[in-house]
Design a protein around this motif. Structure first.
Motif, mmCIF file in Angstrom:
data_model
loop_
_atom_site.group_PDB
_atom_site.id
_atom_site.type_symbol
_atom_site.label_atom_id
_atom_site.label_comp_id
_atom_site.label_asym_id
_atom_site.label_seq_id
_atom_site.Cartn_x
_atom_site.Cartn_y
_atom_site.Cartn_z
ATOM 1 N N LEU A 13 1.164 -0.860 0.137
ATOM 2 C CA LEU A 13 -0.072 -0.478 0.084
ATOM 3 C C LEU A 13 0.692 0.999 0.155
ATOM 4 N N LEU A 14 0.605 1.953 -0.919
ATOM 5 C CA LEU A 14 1.558 3.195 -1.304
ATOM 6 C C LEU A 14 1.035 4.836 -0.867
ATOM 7 N N ALA A 15 1.837 5.017 0.327
ATOM 8 C CA ALA A 15 1.395 5.921 1.742
ATOM 9 C C ALA A 15 3.190 7.030 1.658
ATOM 10 N N GLY A 17 3.809 9.521 0.109
ATOM 11 C CA GLY A 17 4.137 10.783 -0.242
ATOM 12 C C GLY A 17 3.981 11.643 0.175
ATOM 13 N N LEU A 18 3.738 13.044 -0.433
ATOM 14 C CA LEU A 18 3.651 14.327 0.338
ATOM 15 C C LEU A 18 3.048 14.813 0.366
ATOM 16 N N ALA A 19 1.339 14.058 0.211
ATOM 17 C CA ALA A 19 -0.321 15.004 0.292
ATOM 18 C C ALA A 19 -0.676 15.666 -0.006
ATOM 19 N N ARG A 20 0.574 16.749 -1.363
ATOM 20 C CA ARG A 20 0.818 18.385 -1.041
ATOM 21 C C ARG A 20 -0.657 19.067 -1.464
ATOM 22 N N ARG A 21 -1.566 18.148 -2.099
ATOM 23 C CA ARG A 21 -3.050 18.681 -3.018
ATOM 24 C C ARG A 21 -3.988 18.775 -1.265
ATOM 25 N N MET A 22 -3.059 17.633 -0.424
ATOM 26 C CA MET A 22 -5.180 17.404 0.704
ATOM 27 C C MET A 22 -4.656 18.371 1.452
ATOM 28 N N ASP A 26 -1.311 11.641 6.442
ATOM 29 C CA ASP A 26 -1.005 10.762 5.546
ATOM 30 C C ASP A 26 -2.955 10.739 4.680
ATOM 31 N N LYS A 27 -2.726 10.908 4.170
ATOM 32 C CA LYS A 27 -3.893 10.554 3.064
ATOM 33 C C LYS A 27 -5.076 9.207 3.435
ATOM 34 N N PRO A 28 -4.166 7.496 3.700
ATOM 35 C CA PRO A 28 -4.658 7.060 3.985
ATOM 36 C C PRO A 28 -5.489 6.948 5.165
ATOM 37 N N LEU A 54 3.391 -2.018 4.319
ATOM 38 C CA LEU A 54 2.957 -0.184 4.243
ATOM 39 C C LEU A 54 4.374 0.646 3.626
ATOM 40 N N ASN A 55 3.931 1.219 2.486
ATOM 41 C CA ASN A 55 5.005 2.205 2.216
ATOM 42 C C ASN A 55 4.934 3.540 3.111
ATOM 43 N N ALA A 56 5.936 3.881 3.931
ATOM 44 C CA ALA A 56 5.383 5.137 3.901
ATOM 45 C C ALA A 56 6.350 5.290 4.362
ATOM 46 N N ALA A 72 10.194 1.975 4.983
ATOM 47 C CA ALA A 72 10.256 3.513 3.877
ATOM 48 C C ALA A 72 11.333 3.528 2.567
ATOM 49 N N ASP A 73 10.579 4.481 2.132
ATOM 50 C CA ASP A 73 11.533 4.788 0.538
ATOM 51 C C ASP A 73 12.917 4.563 1.292
ATOM 52 N N ASP A 74 13.960 3.868 0.048
ATOM 53 C CA ASP A 74 15.933 3.935 0.378
ATOM 54 C C ASP A 74 15.902 4.679 -0.411
ATOM 55 N N PRO A 79 11.084 10.832 -4.497
ATOM 56 C CA PRO A 79 11.056 10.604 -6.185
ATOM 57 C C PRO A 79 9.885 10.674 -6.457
ATOM 58 N N GLY A 80 9.067 9.490 -6.257
ATOM 59 C CA GLY A 80 7.436 9.482 -6.265
ATOM 60 C C GLY A 80 7.486 7.553 -6.314
ATOM 61 N N PRO A 81 5.691 7.215 -6.783
ATOM 62 C CA PRO A 81 6.026 6.270 -6.743
ATOM 63 C C PRO A 81 7.061 5.404 -6.566
HETATM 64 N N1 LIG Z 1 7.011 5.811 -2.215
HETATM 65 C C1 LIG Z 1 6.756 7.280 -1.804
HETATM 66 N N2 LIG Z 1 5.283 7.255 -2.674
HETATM 67 C C2 LIG Z 1 4.908 8.001 -2.769
HETATM 68 C C3 LIG Z 1 5.771 9.202 -3.446
HETATM 69 N N3 LIG Z 1 5.070 9.784 -3.614
HETATM 70 C C4 LIG Z 1 3.574 9.686 -4.619
HETATM 71 N N4 LIG Z 1 3.561 8.419 -3.652
HETATM 72 C C5 LIG Z 1 2.145 7.789 -3.683
HETATM 73 O O1 LIG Z 1 2.069 7.908 -4.791
HETATM 74 C C6 LIG Z 1 0.862 7.184 -4.515
HETATM 75 C C7 LIG Z 1 -0.099 8.843 -5.863
HETATM 76 O O2 LIG Z 1 0.566 9.952 -5.784
HETATM 77 P P1 LIG Z 1 0.125 11.156 -5.729
HETATM 78 O O3 LIG Z 1 -1.286 11.346 -5.625
HETATM 79 O O4 LIG Z 1 0.519 11.798 -7.119
HETATM 80 O O5 LIG Z 1 1.342 12.039 -5.020
HETATM 81 P P2 LIG Z 1 0.312 12.511 -3.182
HETATM 82 O O6 LIG Z 1 2.246 13.006 -2.780
HETATM 83 O O7 LIG Z 1 -0.159 11.196 -2.502
HETATM 84 O O8 LIG Z 1 0.480 13.773 -3.240
HETATM 85 P P3 LIG Z 1 0.226 15.033 -3.940
HETATM 86 O O9 LIG Z 1 1.391 15.956 -3.675
HETATM 87 O O10 LIG Z 1 -0.889 15.783 -3.945
HETATM 88 O O11 LIG Z 1 0.575 14.471 -5.565
HETATM 89 C C8 LIG Z 1 0.240 7.871 -3.250
HETATM 90 O O12 LIG Z 1 -0.005 6.330 -3.138
HETATM 91 C C9 LIG Z 1 1.535 8.563 -2.889
HETATM 92 O O13 LIG Z 1 1.583 8.095 -1.565
HETATM 93 C C10 LIG Z 1 7.273 9.326 -2.942
HETATM 94 O O14 LIG Z 1 7.889 9.928 -3.394
HETATM 95 N N5 LIG Z 1 7.280 8.081 -2.615
#
Ligand SMILES: Nc1nc2c(ncn2[C@@H]2O[C@H](COP(=O)(O)OP(=O)(O)OP(=O)(O)O)[C@@H](O)[C@H]2O)c(=O)[nH]1
Length: 211
Positions: A13-15, A17-22, A26-28, A54-56, A72-74, A79-81
């Motif tokens: 479960l990918l969690a 990210g930084l959830a900037r739009r929220m 933690d969105k989950p 859970l990836n967080a 956690a990310d290594d 850098p994204g999902p």
């Molecule tokens: N591990 C990890 N997951 C990420 C990263 N960036 C985004 N994700 C995950 O990828 C999925 C899609 O992410 P987005 O909705 O594009 O990004 P977000 O950070 O959750 O939200 P925004 O900052 O609002 O774009 C979500 O499950 C995020 O938790 C990251 O740098 N590392």
């Protein structure tokens, strides 16, 4: 228990990210219809997977109540999902060597299909593909897919050495199966990115419970 005949698959479960739009956080952990999104995702995926992680990033203790291994990310710097997918593939190789496949799902998708893992495996086996991703209607959802643990070193190279960020650019290198679910009446890959999306999710939760 996972569906019979489907290869053992670890769910991540990918969690991370930084959830900037929220507005961060933690969105989950947001609540829809009285249940956290994470609780809903776990309930939907645990019958389909041979274990969930859970990836967080940050303090894992905030997820303690869910009883999942937090990985956690290594690769630093958010850098994204793909970083979360890589962390899961590495974790699987080290801790579950019998597992060849990882299913990734965004931790902000509360209505995931009950046949997600089975259909992705079925398509990639039928099409002799190396990877499989989900779509609904006309939209693909590359963050929701099946990944071969054996590709982890190639993924690390793409992410760390080539600085590749977009999942689509990585999956384009391999034979890829795409499985499409109907987007109506409820898109199973609806995800909550904003506070307004949470209100929409409350409305959709009633449809989901009726399905
Ligand atoms: N591990 C990890 N997951 C990420 C990263 N960036 C985004 N994700 C995950 O990828 C999925 C899609 O992410 P987005 O909705 O594009 O990004 P977000 O950070 O959750 O939200 P925004 O900052 O609002 O774009 C979500 O499950 C995020 O938790 C990251 O740098 N590392």
């Amino acid at each position: 228990m996972p569906t019979t005949g489907v290869p053992s698959t670890l769910g991540v479960l990918l969690a991370g990210g930084l959830a900037r739009r929220m507005g961060g956080g933690d969105k989950p952990m947001r609540t829809i219809g009285g249940r956290t999104i994470l609780e809903r995702v776990i309930a939907r995926l645990s019958p389909q997977c041979s274990g969930l992680i859970l990836n967080a990033n940050g303090d894992p203790a905030r997820f303690a109540e869910f009883g999942l291994q937090v990985v956690a990310d290594d690769v630093p710097g958010f850098p994204g999902p793909l970083a979360g997918i890589l962390a899961a593939l590495d974790w699987a190789a080290a801790n579950r060597p019998e597992i060849e496949w990882v299913l990734s799902a965004a931790g902000d998708c509360p209505f995931l299909p009950r046949d997600l893992v089975a259909r992705l495996h079925d398509a990639r086996a039928r099409e002799n593909a190396q990877l499989a991703v989900a779509a609904s209607g006309q939209q693909s959802h590359p963050v929701i897919g099946l990944w071969r643990v054996a590709l982890r070193n190639e993924l690390r190279h793409a992410l760390v050495v080539e600085d590749l960020r977009k999942i689509d650019r990585w999956t384009a290198r391999y034979p890829l199966a795409t499985v499409t679910w109907p987007a109506e009446p409820l898109d199973p890959f609806f995800n909550a990115n904003t506070v307004e999306d949470i209100s929409e999710a409350e409305r959709l939760a009633a449809l989901d419970e009726a399905s």
